[in-house]
Design an enzyme around this catalytic site. Structure first.
Site, PDB file in Angstrom:
ATOM      1  N   SER A 130     -16.817   8.221   0.282  1.00  0.00           N
ATOM      2  CA  SER A 130     -17.306   8.459  -1.079  1.00  0.00           C
ATOM      3  C   SER A 130     -16.346   9.324  -1.869  1.00  0.00           C
ATOM      4  CB  SER A 130     -18.669   9.145  -1.039  1.00  0.00           C
ATOM      5  OG  SER A 130     -19.079   9.409  -2.365  1.00  0.00           O
ATOM      6  N   GLU A 191     -27.540   9.028  -4.904  1.00  0.00           N
ATOM      7  CA  GLU A 191     -26.679   8.886  -6.102  1.00  0.00           C
ATOM      8  C   GLU A 191     -27.446   8.151  -7.217  1.00  0.00           C
ATOM      9  OE1 GLU A 191     -22.599   7.313  -5.348  1.00  0.00           O
ATOM     10  OE2 GLU A 191     -23.097   5.788  -6.830  1.00  0.00           O
ATOM     11  N   LYS A 263     -24.244  -2.662  -7.296  1.00  0.00           N
ATOM     12  CA  LYS A 263     -23.774  -3.490  -6.181  1.00  0.00           C
ATOM     13  C   LYS A 263     -24.817  -3.581  -5.077  1.00  0.00           C
ATOM     14  CE  LYS A 263     -18.874  -2.530  -6.740  1.00  0.00           C
ATOM     15  NZ  LYS A 263     -18.874  -1.044  -6.836  1.00  0.00           N
TER      16      LYS A 263
END
Ligand code: 6PG
Length: 474
Positions: A130, A191, A263
Site C-alpha cells: 500500500s 480505506e 476495483k
C-alpha cells in the site's frame, strides 16, 4: 556488464512496478525487470540511472539473470494476469525459488496459488503493498503472507524498501497462505470507510454551509494538524481542495464528476465479513454509497420526483458545527478501524493465519493509504491485550468515543434535518449503539423465524432449543 547474479526480478513495469524497482535500486539491490510491453521496458532503462538495474526482453532472460534461490516478483492486475505470469515463469524455475505477487489479488486466488506451487516445492508469497505510486517509489507499507521460507529470502529487500516509522520498517510477515492479501483487503475496506466518512463531512460543509474550497482546505489542514485526526487521507483532502485545473484554472474538485469508481477490494471485505458474520457496517455503507453515486442519471430524475429538505437547513453555528464534525469524523474513523481489526481477528482464527493485530497496526503507521496518528494507540491497545476483541473494549478508545458520541448524534440529526446522506456516520453510530446494547430486539426476530418457519429459538430461562405452535388467530 555481467547479466547474472541479480538479487530480484520484477515482472510488470507499470508505474508501481517501475517505482518499486527504482526504490530497490536506491537501496543497493540489483534488479532485473520485464514487461510484455516493450515501451515500459524502455522507460525503466531510461529511468534506471546509475542503479544496478537490468531491463530485459524475455522471461527467460529475466530468470537467467537471477542468483538462487530466485526471487521473481510481479506487479500486474489481479486475476488472470497473475496466473499467466506464473505459467510463463514456471518452466524456468526450480525447487526453492520464490514467486511474489505484489498486486491486490483476491485472497482465495492466493490460497490456491500457494497450494499449487507448494506441490511443486516452490515458494509463493501473496504480498499486499500500500501507498500508491509514491509509496512504491519512496516507502510503502508491505503486508507479506504465504511461504515463511520464501519470506525469509526476500525479507532484507522488503525491510530496506518499506516506509520507516521510528526507524522500524513498515513490513512484517502476516502469516501463512493468503494472510498478506487478506490484511491488504481489510486495509482497503477501512480505506473505503474513511474516504466515505471524509466525503460526508465535505458534503455537510459544502452544501450545508456553502463553504468555498479555501475554507474547506483550512478546515481539513487544521484537522490534520490535530493529534487525534492526523492522517494521510485528511492531509491529501486538504490539498485536493486548492488544486487548480491546468486548463480552466478553476478549482479542479468542482470539475470532477460525482460518480466514484472502484476495483472491488472494499466490496470483497464486506463480502467476506458477511461470510464470517462479522459486522462491518461502516465499510458496507461506504461500498453502498460508491455504488449509489454511479446512478448519476437516475439521481437527476429522482430529484424531480420525490421531495425532502434541500441540504441547507442547518441550525447550528458554523464554528460549533465544525468542532462537532471533527469529533464525528474521529468517531467514524475509530469505529472503521475497530470493525476492520475485528474482522482480521475472526479471519485469523477461521483461516489459521495467526495474525498479530498489534503488528498489523504497527506496519500501517507509515507508507500506506490509511496511515494515521491513531494507529499508534491502536497498536498499543492490542499490544497491551492481545486477546482484545474490539477497540471499543479498550479503555483509551472507550473513553475517547464516549466523549464524542453526543457530537456524533448532533451531526447526524443535523444531516437528517438538512436531507444530507451520512450513511457511514450513521452506520458507525449504530454499530456503537448496537455493540453497547445489553439488550437488542433479536428475541422478536427469533420468534418471527419460529412462527413462519419453525426455525426454533433459545430462551433466557432454560437451556436448549424450543419450538412453539404460535396462535394463528387472535
Ligand atoms: C493502496 C490502495 C491501492 C489502490 C486501491 C484503489 O493501498 O495503495 O488501496 O491498492 O489505490 O486498490 O481501490 P479502488 O479502485 O477499489 O478504490
Amino acid at each position: 556488464m555481467n547479466n547474472e547474479g541479480y538479487d530480484i526480478a520484477m515482472i510488470g513495469l507499470g508505474t508501481m512496478g517501475r517505482n518499486l524497482v527504482l526504490n530497490m535500486g536506491d537501496k543497493g539491490f540489483s534488479v532485473s525487470g520485464f514487461d510484455r510491453e516493450i515501451d515500459k521496458v524502455n522507460m525503466l532503462k531510461d529511468e534506471s540511472g546509475q542503479r544496478n538495474i537490468l531491463p530485459v526482453r524475455s522471461v527467460e532472460e529475466l530468470v537467467k539473470s537471477l542468483k538462487k534461490p530466485r526471487l521473481v516478483m510481479m506487479l500486474v492486475p489481479a486475476g488472470a494476469p497473475v496466473d499467466a505470469v506464473i505459467s510463463d515463469v514456471l518452466p524456468y524455475l526450480e525447487k526453492g525459488d520464490v514467486i511474489i505477487d505484489g498486486g491486490n489479488s483476491h485472497f482465495t486466488d492466493t490460497d490456491r496459488r500457494v497450494t499449487e506451487l507448494a506441490k511443486k516445492e516452490m515458494n509463493f508469497l501473496g504480498v499486499g503493498i500500500s501507498g500508491g505510486e509514491k509509496g512504491a517509489r519512496f516507502g510503502p507499507s508491505i503486508m507479506p503472507g504465504g511461504s515463511k521460507e520464501g519470506y525469509e529470502s526476500v525479507r532484507k529487500i522488503f525491510e530496506a524498501v518499506a516506509a520507516k516509522v521510528e526507524d522500524k520498517p513498515c513490513v512484517a510477515y502476516m502469516g501463512p497462505g493468503s494472510a498478506g492479501h487478506y490484511v491488504k483487503m481489510v486495509h482497503n475496506g477501512i480505506e473505503y470507510a474513511v474516504i466515505q466518512l471524509i466525503a460526508e463531512t465535505y458534503h455537510l460543509l459544502k452544501q450545508g454551509f456553502n463553504l468555498d474550497e479555501d475554507e474547506l482546505h483550512d478546515i481539513f489542514s487544521k484537522w490534520n494538524s490535530q493529534k487525534d485526526l492526523q492522517s494521510y487521507l485528511i492531509e491529501i483532502t486538504s490539498r485536493i481542495f486548492i488544486q487548480n485545473d491546468e486548463q480552466t484554472k478553476k478549482r479542479l474538485i468542482n470539475l470532477i464528476k460525482d460518480s466514484a469508481k472502484q476495483k472491488g477490494t472494499g466490496k470483497w471485505t464486506s463480502q467476506d465479513a458477511m461470510d464470517l458474520q462479522v459486522p462491518v457496517p461502516t465499510i458496507d455503507s461506504a461500498v453502498m454509497m460508491r455504488d449509489l453515486s454511479v446512478y448519476k442519471n437516475e439521481r437527476e430524475e429522482v430529484k424531480n420526483k420525490v421531495s425532502g429538505p434541500d441540504g441547507k437547513n442547518i441550525k447550528l453555528g458554523k464554528d460549533e458545527f465544525i468542532k462537532k464534525l471533527g469529533n464525528a469524523l474521529y468517531f467514524g474513523m475509530v469505529t472503521s478501524y475497530a470493525q476492520g481489526m475485528m474482522l482480521l481477528k475472526s479471519a485469523s482464527k477461521q483461516y489459521k493465519y495467526d495474525i498479530q493485530l498489534d503488528t498489523v497496526a504497527s506496519i500501517w503507521r507509515g507508507g500506506c493509504i490509511i496511515r494515521a496518528g491513531m494507529l499508534s494507540q491502536i497498536c498499543s491497545a492490542f499490544k497491551n491485550n492481545n486477546e482484545l476483541n474490539n477497540l471499543l473494549l479498550d479503555d483509551y478508545f472507550a473513553q475517547e468515543l464516549s466523549r464524542r458520541q453526543s457530537d456524533v448524534r448532533d451531526v447526524i440529526k443535523t444531516a437528517i434535518d438538512a436531507g444530507i446522506p451520512v450513511a457511514a456516520m450513521m452506520a458507525s453510530l449504530s454499530y456503537y449503539d448496537g455493540y453497547r446494547s445489553k439488550w437488542l430486539p433479536a428475541n422478536l426476530i427469533q420468534a418471527q423465524r419460529d412462527y413462519f418457519g419453525s426455525h426454533t429459538y433459545e430462551r433466557i430461562d432454560r437451556e436448549g432449543v424450543f419450538h412453539t405452535q404460535w396462535n394463528e388467530e387472535e
